[in-house]
Design an enzyme around this catalytic site. Structure first.
Site: not given
Length: 302
Positions: A233-235, A237-238
């Site tokens: 999810g974090k990558i 989103d980035c």
DNA sequence: CTCCAGGTCAGGT
DNA sequence: ACCTGACATGGA
């Protein structure tokens, strides 16, 4: 150290045209432009001196400097593609309604946000090509920003096209599909080499994948990205936020944001996914800009 | 030497 | 759904 270059240098010596005014709608401060160009949104810009930077994105090379009155100027290599100036305006979001977005953040009556904004006045969110943002953040897990920059420079020098003497673009995903995992490890990627090799293979089978994702709204774009190896999810989103494909809706939550949000908004006990949902709901369409102010603030001040 | 870094994933409760 | 450790590398 790493694999040899595949393409012969066909460049001319690098000389620079004169500085041009960029006519941004809102003034920048030194920390605002520093955090836009070289604060962890992109990893291929380097500071030349107190108020100027040089960077590569796509197949473009440019220099940017901040003038004493808060205006920006840019310089480009002689013999450049004629679209480099609009490409830079696009990269920095200079024609997007930042005046309105700043007003909305200020009107939110959020003292933590007002404090964070004061640390990097003029900060913008960048708009990289989606594939380049994805590659950048696939290099990022458990690495510090200087290390991410070093690894991406290694990748560009090893597998990317040489645009000017000693200055390389990042390789396309299609080019990376022909690079084996061991060669990637030579760029000091460590275990992340597996994610990049695997993602390159999947994208080679679906040449329209990134183009399709880039056309989707946030709620639909995130899931297909997380099906790529190494992309959580974090990558995702980035990649979405720093490519601007779905506006400023994404709210990437890393260790810094997780700690800062817990402290500033009393979110102790939330996991990163819950914190990301909270950020998206609290800040709405400009969540990603709010996230970046918090990121800058917590890293500079704590 | 030890610790941790712009996380993700598989394997356990 | 949540928790845990493994995963490479380098700098403090």
């Amino acid at each position: 150290m790493t694999a040899p270059l595949s393409s012969p240098p066909t460049h001319s010596p690098l000389t620079w045209e004169d500085w041009l005014p960029l006519h941004a709608q809102t003034p920048f401060t030194l920390s605002g432009i520093a955090e836009t160009l070289d604060g962890g949104q992109m990893f291929r810009w380097n500071r030349l001196d107190e108020c100027s930077w040089q960077g590569v994105w796509g197949r473009h090379l440019a220099r940017v400097r901040l003038c004493g009155d808060g205006s920006l100027e840019a310089a480009f290599p002689k013999g450049r593609d004629s679209d480099s100036l609009p490409a830079l305006r696009q990269l920095l979001g200079l024609d997007l309604p930042y005046t309105d977005w700043y007003a909305r953040l200020r009107e939110s009556d959020d003292s933590a946000m007002l404090s964070a904004m004061s640390v990097a006045e003029g900060l913008h969110i960048v708009n990289l090509p989606l594939g380049e943002a994805l590659l950048s953040f696939l290099c990022s897990p458990m690495k510090r920003i200087p290390q991410i920059k070093q690894v991406l420079d290694n990748i560009a020098r090893s597998f990317g096209e040489e645009l000017y003497e000693g200055i390389h673009a990042l390789p396309s995903w299609a080019a990376l599909a022909n690079v084996d995992e061991e060669a990637l490890r030579g760029c000091r990627l460590g275990y992340r080499a597996k994610s990049i090799a695997g993602t390159a293979r999947m994208l080679a089978q679906r040449p329209d994948f990134l183009e399709t994702v880039a056309a989707l709204p946030y709620a639909e774009a995130r899931k297909p990205l997380t099906e790529l190896p190494g992309v959580g999810g974090k990558i995702a989103d980035c990649a979405l936020l720093y490519s601007g494909t779905c506006g400023l809706a994404p709210f990437p939550v890393d260790t810094w944001i997780s700690r800062a949000m817990a402290k500033l908004y009393g979110l102790e006990g939330m996991n990163p996914e819950q914190t990301a949902s909270y950020g998206r709901e609290r800040f709405g369409e400009i969540a990603g800009l709010a996230q970046q102010f918090i990121f800058v603030s917590v890293r500079k001040i704590g």
